[in-house]
Design an enzyme around this catalytic site. Sequence first.
Site, short mmCIF file in Angstrom:
data_model
loop_
_atom_site.label_atom_id
_atom_site.label_comp_id
_atom_site.label_asym_id
_atom_site.label_seq_id
_atom_site.Cartn_x
_atom_site.Cartn_y
_atom_site.Cartn_z
N LYS A 156 0.95 -1.18 -0.12
CA LYS A 156 0.08 0.09 0.04
C LYS A 156 1.00 1.31 -0.07
O LYS A 156 2.04 1.45 0.49
CB LYS A 156 -0.93 -0.15 1.31
CG LYS A 156 -0.42 0.07 2.61
CD LYS A 156 -1.40 -0.16 3.71
CE LYS A 156 -0.79 -0.14 5.05
NZ LYS A 156 -0.10 1.25 5.30
N LYS A 188 0.89 -0.99 9.99
CA LYS A 188 1.89 -0.25 9.15
C LYS A 188 1.84 1.26 8.90
O LYS A 188 0.46 1.84 9.06
CB LYS A 188 2.12 -0.73 7.92
CG LYS A 188 2.50 -2.43 7.79
CD LYS A 188 3.86 -2.53 8.51
CE LYS A 188 4.43 -4.01 8.60
NZ LYS A 188 3.72 -4.58 9.72
N ASP A 189 2.68 1.75 8.85
CA ASP A 189 2.86 3.58 8.56
C ASP A 189 1.64 4.04 7.44
O ASP A 189 1.77 3.28 6.63
CB ASP A 189 3.81 4.17 8.28
CG ASP A 189 5.21 3.88 9.45
OD1 ASP A 189 5.45 2.53 9.50
OD2 ASP A 189 5.56 4.57 10.09
N LYS A 190 1.00 4.89 7.76
CA LYS A 190 0.46 5.63 6.46
C LYS A 190 1.05 6.28 5.48
O LYS A 190 1.22 5.65 4.30
CB LYS A 190 -0.78 6.51 7.14
CG LYS A 190 -1.62 7.16 6.03
CD LYS A 190 -2.49 8.15 6.38
CE LYS A 190 -3.41 8.89 5.25
NZ LYS A 190 -4.17 9.98 5.43
N GLN A 232 2.20 6.67 15.29
CA GLN A 232 1.24 5.98 14.67
C GLN A 232 0.00 5.87 15.95
O GLN A 232 -0.92 5.55 15.54
CB GLN A 232 1.50 4.82 13.95
CG GLN A 232 2.51 4.97 13.02
CD GLN A 232 4.11 4.92 13.45
OE1 GLN A 232 4.44 5.30 14.23
NE2 GLN A 232 4.71 4.05 12.53
#
Length: 694
Positions: free
Chosen positions: A303, A332-334, A427
């Site tokens: 992503k 997971k990180d954006k 996060q």
Amino acid sequence: METESLSPTVFGSLCYVSDHRGFFGTIKNSSADFVVTEIDVSGQLVTEVQARHEKSTEKSERNGAQDIIRKQRINPKDAERKGTTCEFTEFATDISGTGGSQVQTSDIVEDDCELDPCCLLYPVLDVHVQESLNQFACTVRSVWRSSVTANDLSELSLGLYPEKDERALIHSAVRQTFPFLVTFTKSSELFVKPNLDYQELCQLTSEKEADAFFKFLDAKLENSRFTFNPDDCKEHRTAVHHFISKKFGKLVETKSFSEKDISGLLRVCITVRFREKIGSSRKRNRTEDTEKQDVYTGFTLQKDNLETLEAISYLSCILGVLPSDFSYAGIKDKKAITYQAMVVKKVTPERLKQIDAMSEKKGMKIKNIHPVNKHLQLGHLSGNHFNIIVRDIQNHSDDLSVYVQERIEEAVYNIKTKGFLNYYGPQRFGKGQNCQSHDIGLALLKEEMERAVTLLLTPDSCEDPVNNAKQYFIETVDAKGTLALMPHYKIRERMVLRAINRYGMNNEGCVRAWLSLPHSSRIFYIHAFCSKVWNEAASYRFTLYGTKVVQGDLVDCNESANENSLVHIVTAEEEESSAYTIDQVVLPMPGYSIKYPTNKIGQWYSETLAKAGLQSCAFRVSSLQLNVPGCYRHILKYPHDLFYKLTFEDQAKGTENKIADAGVSLKPVFVVEFDLDSSCYATVCLREMMKCNF
């Protein structure tokens, strides 16, 4: 361009491990500057597992085509290949499990043992283990054909495999590849040895039939049958019947049937089928129907600039399943390009492949699609690999004494040798200026449901569609009107607003609004509050005691802090003898099943929770079906396999441009690559190196 920043309200007062000066820079100028790849429990990058799976699939398809050719004609050159010591059989069987499929040994052709590793073994065993197994199998065949008893053969260890599901896959793959071997487990170590039942059957049938029969037996496919070659000798058929009944009578049953061969003559064959399970057929059918519905498909999700939960919400919509049907090992990180393993329930691999083009439009790619037998558990990974570009590198404004390269070298040396405080990263807390995730979590723990909804919909000062919609709600409490204004990508806010519009902005309506979110979203906010408490506790502990392990500290002797860890309280004698190191010290994340340090740190926890109004909190929110057992987390962590270089903008973008004009000044760029254990944050590691909150 927006850059990532650590909220000063959460990180501004937290201390550091080292006292080096650090340097300034910006991260996440774009998602391509921050690439995160999950490392699975076997220590492999999910992208490597993906490549291996694709290679295995390609090879399997190639071998399938070769099987059809071999059934028609065997290349005589293969039989004359030099160096061949024994022969194996390769099968072209049809055991689909539907409509009473049947294995015919006439479809079997022979090949030699000098083959590439079988596609069944490739995904589950290392190459060197496959080589040892192949050699062992060749030896077994050779010994049997030389009329030496199999008891003279030793067993072979395939290694330690702690996970039960992984062992089950290896058991099946080995037995399907080498049906004349039997697998077994001692503790977590997996072994193979010659299958003496196979050797006994070979005295009654050919190796081809024995191979095919044991593959059929191990597969245990519903409604499948196995038929031996026609046999006109009644005494011989009786011997086969007796052998199968004696060895496998509880599992299968046999019967002789008369069938016409190609010439029209009646020939008698023995057919084997699995026995029906004893019990209530109605109850069994309900159970079987439920099991058939529980289809699980694993895949690797790539992503770009998307939250994990946002990606799941989108995929669930186009697949027609619930967000709770997805499972993953970690968030997971954006603002990054991330690769992570996922499992979706009630979706077949074929169905998942159909949405690949649709998901790409949303910034996602779905790869490594394969069937699995259960969902993924949160935390079921060994870590993450990071490739990060930090731009606009320069010394801090008050530090002009040395070149920035020296500051970077000093920072990298300290982070490798001294580590970093294992704070929970940004996060967990979000970017809100007026309200952050931990504020909502505290309200939920205190069961202030209306306040929690209000906090979720509290706007920041900036002007954008999201904050405009939130501002409208705060002023009007008009959920329906706010829904019309709220952007569609704000999944959580829209789900809450729908429930408020239906049930009202009262305590019951707000409880229903929170219950409309997946469990992972509800618990996220409470974890955010507990994470903030842990961060502050770690900073206080390190400021007070430093790297010295003192009486009353909690240590994890097993070096695997989690909710099931058995922690030990350090005694005065152990402090005096330096029995433990700072690397073993853990701190609790608040919950109902943990113990607290018995020194000043424990007192700090008690005072902090009381100040938040949680002195009598049971860390269970029954109305929202939330239980928070707590866990233990190591206070200090280290990056693994850290590599870095100081380059310039053009080189960081992958170009090889030369600076023709000596007057042209390109901005320095810090490119760094490292691994972190699971639940560690790269932004926190960078914070320690750079000595700034960005």
